[in-house]
Design a protein around this motif. Structure first.
Motif, PDB file in Angstrom:
ATOM      1  N   ARG A 162       0.509  -0.511  -0.464  1.00 26.15           N
ATOM      2  CA  ARG A 162       0.322   0.403  -0.123  1.00 26.15           C
ATOM      3  C   ARG A 162       1.077   1.095  -0.583  1.00 26.15           C
ATOM      4  NH1 ARG A 162      -2.652  -2.746   5.573  1.00 26.15           N
ATOM      5  NH2 ARG A 162      -4.556  -4.332   4.219  1.00 26.15           N
ATOM      6  N   LEU A 163       1.669   1.659  -1.137  1.00 27.05           N
ATOM      7  CA  LEU A 163       2.200   2.598  -1.033  1.00 27.05           C
ATOM      8  C   LEU A 163       1.965   4.170  -0.630  1.00 27.05           C
ATOM      9  CD1 LEU A 163       4.159   1.858  -4.707  1.00 27.05           C
ATOM     10  CD2 LEU A 163       4.219   0.384  -2.515  1.00 27.05           C
ATOM     11  N   SER A 164       0.505   4.489  -1.297  1.00 27.31           N
ATOM     12  CA  SER A 164       0.096   5.477  -0.785  1.00 27.31           C
ATOM     13  C   SER A 164      -0.022   6.097   0.339  1.00 27.31           C
ATOM     14  CB  SER A 164      -1.017   6.081  -2.002  1.00 27.31           C
ATOM     15  OG  SER A 164      -1.004   6.104  -2.827  1.00 27.31           O
ATOM     16  N   ALA A 165      -0.603   4.723   1.885  1.00 27.59           N
ATOM     17  CA  ALA A 165      -1.034   5.194   2.998  1.00 27.59           C
ATOM     18  C   ALA A 165       0.498   5.032   3.233  1.00 27.59           C
ATOM     19  CB  ALA A 165      -1.552   3.539   2.968  1.00 27.59           C
ATOM     20  N   ALA A 166       1.328   3.982   2.906  1.00 29.45           N
ATOM     21  CA  ALA A 166       3.196   3.966   3.452  1.00 29.45           C
ATOM     22  C   ALA A 166       3.469   5.739   3.399  1.00 29.45           C
ATOM     23  CB  ALA A 166       3.894   3.250   2.739  1.00 29.45           C
ATOM     24  N   ALA A 167       3.876   6.195   2.431  1.00 28.98           N
ATOM     25  CA  ALA A 167       3.336   7.600   1.876  1.00 28.98           C
ATOM     26  C   ALA A 167       3.603   8.228   2.863  1.00 28.98           C
ATOM     27  CB  ALA A 167       3.432   8.076   0.106  1.00 28.98           C
ATOM     28  N   ALA A 168       2.206   7.848   2.971  1.00 25.67           N
ATOM     29  CA  ALA A 168       0.814   9.077   4.038  1.00 25.67           C
ATOM     30  C   ALA A 168       1.852   9.286   5.282  1.00 25.67           C
ATOM     31  CB  ALA A 168       0.436   8.810   4.279  1.00 25.67           C
ATOM     32  N   CYS A 169       1.857   7.839   5.675  1.00 24.79           N
ATOM     33  CA  CYS A 169       2.254   7.506   7.442  1.00 24.79           C
ATOM     34  C   CYS A 169       3.927   8.450   7.332  1.00 24.79           C
ATOM     35  CB  CYS A 169       2.259   6.715   7.370  1.00 24.79           C
ATOM     36  SG  CYS A 169       0.572   6.006   7.775  1.00 24.79           S
ATOM     37  N   ALA A 170       4.729   8.368   6.645  1.00 22.86           N
ATOM     38  CA  ALA A 170       6.327   8.532   6.670  1.00 22.86           C
ATOM     39  C   ALA A 170       6.351   9.699   6.676  1.00 22.86           C
ATOM     40  CB  ALA A 170       7.160   7.704   5.156  1.00 22.86           C
ATOM     41  N   ARG A 171       4.843  10.785   5.480  1.00 22.27           N
ATOM     42  CA  ARG A 171       5.237  12.035   5.663  1.00 22.27           C
ATOM     43  C   ARG A 171       5.339  12.634   6.557  1.00 22.27           C
ATOM     44  NH1 ARG A 171       8.474  13.785   1.233  1.00 22.27           N
ATOM     45  NH2 ARG A 171       7.494  12.590  -0.253  1.00 22.27           N
ATOM     46  N   ARG A 172       4.122  11.921   7.168  1.00 22.72           N
ATOM     47  CA  ARG A 172       3.509  12.649   8.903  1.00 22.72           C
ATOM     48  C   ARG A 172       4.788  12.265  10.086  1.00 22.72           C
ATOM     49  NH1 ARG A 172      -1.586   9.815   7.806  1.00 22.72           N
ATOM     50  NH2 ARG A 172      -0.947   8.313   9.002  1.00 22.72           N
ATOM     51  N   VAL A 173       6.183  11.529   9.845  1.00 19.48           N
ATOM     52  CA  VAL A 173       6.129  11.232  10.722  1.00 19.48           C
ATOM     53  C   VAL A 173       8.057  12.170  10.207  1.00 19.48           C
ATOM     54  CG1 VAL A 173       9.167   9.694  11.267  1.00 19.48           C
ATOM     55  CG2 VAL A 173       6.395   8.539  10.822  1.00 19.48           C
ATOM     56  N   LEU A 174       7.512  12.241   9.258  1.00 16.47           N
ATOM     57  CA  LEU A 174       8.954  13.782   9.351  1.00 16.47           C
ATOM     58  C   LEU A 174       8.591  14.796   9.201  1.00 16.47           C
ATOM     59  CD1 LEU A 174      10.134  13.022   5.257  1.00 16.47           C
ATOM     60  CD2 LEU A 174      11.303  12.758   7.827  1.00 16.47           C
ATOM     61  N   ASP A 175       7.661  15.021   9.297  1.00 24.06           N
ATOM     62  CA  ASP A 175       6.447  16.792   9.756  1.00 24.06           C
ATOM     63  C   ASP A 175       6.472  16.270  11.162  1.00 24.06           C
ATOM     64  OD1 ASP A 175       6.045  17.389   6.520  1.00 24.06           O
ATOM     65  OD2 ASP A 175       4.371  16.529   6.613  1.00 24.06           O
ATOM     66  N   ALA A 176       6.019  15.376  12.346  1.00 21.35           N
ATOM     67  CA  ALA A 176       5.927  15.664  13.369  1.00 21.35           C
ATOM     68  C   ALA A 176       7.502  15.509  14.067  1.00 21.35           C
ATOM     69  CB  ALA A 176       5.231  14.655  13.995  1.00 21.35           C
ATOM     70  N   SER A 177       8.535  15.147  13.030  1.00 23.18           N
ATOM     71  CA  SER A 177       9.839  15.480  13.850  1.00 23.18           C
ATOM     72  C   SER A 177      10.155  16.564  14.069  1.00 23.18           C
ATOM     73  CB  SER A 177      10.723  14.352  12.652  1.00 23.18           C
ATOM     74  OG  SER A 177      10.729  12.663  13.441  1.00 23.18           O
ATOM     75  N   ARG A 178      10.374  17.393  12.207  1.00 22.54           N
ATOM     76  CA  ARG A 178       9.989  18.434  12.238  1.00 22.54           C
ATOM     77  C   ARG A 178      10.027  19.389  13.252  1.00 22.54           C
ATOM     78  NH1 ARG A 178       8.612  18.568   7.363  1.00 22.54           N
ATOM     79  NH2 ARG A 178      10.868  17.800   7.035  1.00 22.54           N
ATOM     80  N   ASP A 179       8.407  19.505  13.504  1.00 28.66           N
ATOM     81  CA  ASP A 179       7.693  20.204  14.551  1.00 28.66           C
ATOM     82  C   ASP A 179       8.647  20.271  16.136  1.00 28.66           C
ATOM     83  OD1 ASP A 179       5.846  21.241  12.856  1.00 28.66           O
ATOM     84  OD2 ASP A 179       4.575  19.642  13.314  1.00 28.66           O
ATOM     85  N   ALA A 180       8.684  18.760  15.894  1.00 29.35           N
ATOM     86  CA  ALA A 180       9.613  18.717  17.455  1.00 29.35           C
ATOM     87  C   ALA A 180      11.185  19.473  17.260  1.00 29.35           C
ATOM     88  CB  ALA A 180       9.536  17.226  17.166  1.00 29.35           C
ATOM     89  N   GLY A 181      11.711  19.711  16.153  1.00 24.73           N
ATOM     90  CA  GLY A 181      13.167  20.127  15.709  1.00 24.73           C
ATOM     91  C   GLY A 181      13.925  19.174  15.807  1.00 24.73           C
TER      92      GLY A 181
END
Length: 926
Positions: free
Chosen positions: A566-585
């Motif tokens: 499920r590539l689209s769902a996997a990409a969405a989850c991975a993007r959320r990881v990057l965005d949340a990590s970026r928010d936390a610095g």
């Protein structure tokens, strides 16, 4: 030799004449006579062809801006391009000196006259040009021109002659010209630090020129820690010349020891060439904020007392690219790694008395903003033991369950003398050691805390100890201890009951345990078990309110979705990881590495190999994180990418360290990937028997794996045994639930290939069409790579067969449609005559031919039928192939395919690709 000699050798000092290997450059054309103003090339020079090609295209535009700090090779690039004879016409080269003032214009006009470009002083008109010649004017060190009158004249010159002359601007910062005028017209090409940075292959090439032998992993570490900065790469590689252990230089840089390491000499270069030219206020801010991994305006105010943090950080980012914007809710910035190491060394010498106070101030800011991981680390570095204990007690479920960070290793203060009596402080120190990569110290502090708790700890203390043991198992990537530690933590949570100091601690602890169980299931390739544990862990993580546990859940969800295709769902989850990590610095962590690897795999499966390489490069940190699984995943991803890119030799070299382990020593999922790739490499070397032996051994240890069945089918097809491949693939596709959508697509393509070889064209066509239907929603392309020719022939044959069938019933269908149209006309005439309205009767006659919707009737007749080639193009439109890729498969130009697509849209009465496919299916064309 002075420390800066290393940089001068690469960056262009004419006085350096040390030993070097013979220089390989392109032959200079006979008609090219180097101007005395054009700088010479350094003795050890690497021709960077990708940048030279970019300049070739760039000078066709009116303006090209090469903007980067000192040491990024701007002048060397321009000189290399000129001396290689690549400019399209004559060259006028001007290098401005500091404080040149009004003399800069005289210098420019003299260079233009010397190059034969004589201008009218009033109108700047040039009448002596010869078409199609396009001269190039190079303005080097344009940042030294500060006279406004000169700048206005330069801008006017560029405006008047940009259509006939290319202007190449080299500057450390963007010049005060109205460049937006060319930007909005797409007439400005910009090459900045990211473009000028060395790629890994270029680092390998320069190391070869200097006769420095570095293993691939050390080349990557050097690229990562220098961020491709050409001067830093040149200095580091030059320091390795003649050394028996050149890797030591890289490890020193990775450990942040560039400051005291005099043999490398980077400290002197950074201080003299960069820091000495900074505004004093900006330098002071950067010095005080260098103690943190990422910096934001709030931290600038907390550490430097400046309320202009936003402006100062933006200035540091804009002027000399000393900082890069990272983003997030706090507007984070990152200092370049080597610059941060030099600044930290300066802090230890010039601000030694204030260093602990700075760490305590940072800990307070992080704690106030809900960032406990950084708060604990800086509380420990500031010897604020009470705050470290309090923060750990408040956030221990998140700290233990959120995974390891990749922070730079530092020398902190000695623990207090009563550490043996303070178990929570020992556990806080253990978390700090985990995040800085010191696994041995982490285990030592956990044992120290366990002894402090005694033989019969209280239920809550026993729960925290179980969480620390689980964190230790995760950091060591010990699969055998994963599940046991998580189950023990769940038991301790129930025993603790209502003793938790904070209401969300119990949910956070349970979430950590279930997420750990999910991670163990993924590593063991037990996706169903992992999915069940992940569902519970994700719900508890969101309920607990610990954001880093939610990040952990998203990381694991991305991995599960990826395993199932499920590539689209996997990409969405991975993007959320990057965005949340970026928010936390957080700039580097296990979660970020895994998210990048997921995105790299998705891009590779979708055929976007360049983008996959970008994510792969971003995934592997140089700070040696305590994560052997992350390292292993990165190595396997690199090997797969090289193999798919047509470089089996590089893939074998990357895979070699993994194959040295005995079978069964790796995690099951990694074992399957590594051994199957090994078998594919054997096939690439035309050794099917060796590939079969590899798979036989793997099957004994990991029986029933679908990827092994696929690999066996590939071996059978390579051995010209399509019947065996067909039998294996039919059994794999007959299973009720496929392990992965990617596996199912690959199996269908290979089954089609086997049936095609056996002469079953109808069965082969059926499987290809099934593979296209499965692959289209997720954009899966990798299984089709290398099969374009026979798939195209197969689909073309299917189109011909269908066309013959339609022609047999064509006359009957046409007569039936004609009869329907005639009946409609008669009925309309009768109605109009009954109403006796002549005007409406005439209008009805004009509308006599019936018009239906796009997808109304499947048997509807098309008045203008599709040609054979248009039908074939329509077949490909339902796939995930782009127009360019369809053109490649059909061996025609892109414009030809676009013309066919326009005709298909017109004849089917649609305007979109998706509607054309639906219309074609409704009409039984495809």
């Amino acid at each position: 030799m002075a420390h800066n000699d290393a940089a001068e050798r690469f960056l262009g000092s004419a006085s350096w004449a040390g030993p070097a290997r013979p220089l390989e450059v392109r032959p200079v054309p006979v008609e090219f006579v180097p101007d005395r103003e054009v700088p010479g090339l350094p003795a050890v020079h690497l021709e960077r062809r990708r940048l030279l090609d970019q300049l070739d295209a760039a000078v066709e535009q009116p303006v090209t801006l090469v903007c980067a700090p000192t040491g990024w090779g701007k002048t060397v690039l321009a000189a290399s391009w000129i001396r290689a004879g690549r400019p399209p016409g004559r060259i006028a080269y001007v290098r401005f000196e500091p404080n040149c003032g009004a003399a800069a214009w005289r210098q420019l006009t003299a260079a233009l006259n010397a190059a034969g470009i004589a201008l009218d002083p009033a109108t700047y008109a040039w009448t002596g040009g010869r078409l199609p010649e396009r001269p190039v004017v190079v303005l080097d060190d344009l940042h030294n021109v500060t006279n406004r009158t000169v700048l206005r004249r330069v801008e006017r010159l560029m405006t008047r002659l940009g259509d006939r002359i290319g202007f190449l601007l080299l500057a450390r910062s963007e010049p005060p010209l109205s460049l937006y005028r060319w930007r909005v017209r797409s007439q400005l090409t910009e090459l900045r630090a990211d473009h000028l940075a060395f790629a890994q292959a270029e680092i390998a090439g320069l190391a070869d020129r200097l006769d420095v032998r570095l293993a691939r992993q050390f080349q990557h570490a050097l690229w990562h820690v220098t961020e491709g900065w050409p001067a830093a790469v040149a200095v580091a590689l030059s320091a390795m010349v003649g050394r028996h252990e050149p890797e030591r230089v890289v490890t020193d840089l990775v450990a942040g020891e560039a400051g005291p390491n005099d043999q490398v000499g980077l400290t002197e270069y950074v201080q003299r060439e960069i820091l000495a030219h900074l505004d004093p206020d900006v330098h002071e801010v950067m010095l005080r904020t260098s103690i943190v991994e990422t910096v934001c305006p709030g931290l600038v105010e907390a550490l430097a007392g400046s309320r202009n943090g936003t402006r100062q950080l933006a200035q540091a980012s804009r002027s000399d690219a000393l900082a890069t914007f990272y983003g997030g809710s706090h507007s984070w910035y990152r200092y370049r790694r080597l610059l941060r190491a030099v600044l930290r060394a300066e802090v230890r010498t010039t601000l030694a008395a204030e260093e602990r106070g700075l760490h305590r101030a940072a800990a307070g800011w992080y704690a106030a903003n809900g960032l406990p991981g950084d708060a604990v680390v800086h509380a420990v570095l500031g010897a604020d033991w009470v705050s470290a204990e309090r923060l750990f007690l408040q956030y221990w479920p998140e700290l233990c369950g959120s995974g390891s960070r990749a922070m730079a290793l530092r020398t902190g203060p000695q623990p207090p003398q009563d550490i043996a009596e303070r178990p929570m402080l020992a556990f806080a120190l253990a978390i700090c050691c985990r995040d800085t990569g010191d696994a041995a110290a982490m285990s030592a502090f956990i044992r120290l805390g366990e002894r402090a708790l005694g033989e019969a700890p209280a239920p809550l203390d026993a729960e925290i100890l179980a969480a620390m043991r689980m964190a230790e198992a995760i950091a060591a990537d010990d699969l055998d201890r994963f599940a046991d530690a998580a189950e023990r933590l769940l038991e301790r949570v129930e025993e603790a009951g209502g003793e938790h100091l904070y209401a969300d601690a119990a949910d956070g602890a349970r979430a950590s345990a279930h997420l750990t169980l999910a991670g163990a299931g993924i590593a063991r390739d037990a996706v169903e078990d992992a999915d069940a544990a992940l569902e519970r862990g994700n719900a508890l993580a969101r309920k607990s309110g610990f954001p880093l546990l939610v990040v952990q859940a998203n990381r694991l969800q991305a991995l599960v979705h990826l395993r199932r295709g499920r590539l689209s769902a996997a990409a969405a989850c991975a993007r959320r990881v990057l965005d949340a990590s970026r928010d936390a610095g957080i700039a580097e962590s296990r979660n970020i590495s895994d998210a990048r690897l997921v995105l790299a795999t998705i891009c590779r499966v979708r055929g976007r190999l360049d983008e996959a390489r970008f994510h792969l490069d971003e995934s592997i940190t140089a700070e040696a994180p305590p994560d052997p699984h992350g390292w292993l995943s990165g190595i396997l991803s690199l090997a797969l990418l090289l193999f798919d890119s047509g470089d089996p030799a590089g893939a074998a070299e990357a895979l070699e360290p993994v194959l040295g382990d005995r079978i069964g020593a790796l995690p099951p999922a990694a074992e399957l990937t590594a051994r199957v790739l090994h078998a594919d490499l054997c096939l690439a070397e035309r050794q099917p028997e060796k590939a079969r032996a590899v798979l036989d051994e793997l099957d004994r240890h990991r029986p029933g794996a679908p990827v092994v069945a696929l690999a066996r089918a590939r071996v059978a097809l390579a051995s010209d045994r399509p019947q065996t491949a067909q039998h294996a693939l039919e059994g794999l596709l007959a299973e009720p639930v496929a392990a992965s959508l990617v596996v199912a697509v690959a199996a269908s393509v290979m089954l089609a290939q086997a049936r095609h070889r056996l002469g079953d064209l109808a069965g082969a066509t059926e499987q290809i069409e099934r593979a296209l239907r499965l692959a289209a929603p997720e954009g899966i392309r990798a299984p089709f790579a290398g099969h374009g020719s026979w798939i195209a022939a197969l689909l073309e044959g299917a189109v011909m067969t269908r066309r013959v069938g339609r022609e047999e019933i064509g006359h009957e269908a046409a007569e039936h449609a004609e009869f329907r149209q005639e009946e409609a006309r008669r009925e309309e005439v009768r109605r109009e005559e009954a109403e006796h309205v002549e005007a409406e009767h005439e209008e009805a006659e004009e509308e006599a031919e019936p018009v239906t919707g796009a997808f109304d009737v499947a048997a509807e007749h098309i008045i203008d039928p599709l040609t054979e080639r248009e039908t074939l193009v329509l077949q490909y439109l339902r796939s995930m192939l782009s127009i360019a890729e369809i053109a490649t498969v059909l061996s025609v130009s892109t414009n030809t395919v676009k013309t066919h697509v326009r005709h298909v849209y017109r004849k089917l009465g649609v305007s979109r690709r998706r509607d054309a496919v639906r219309r074609g299916r409704a009409l039984s064309i495809i």
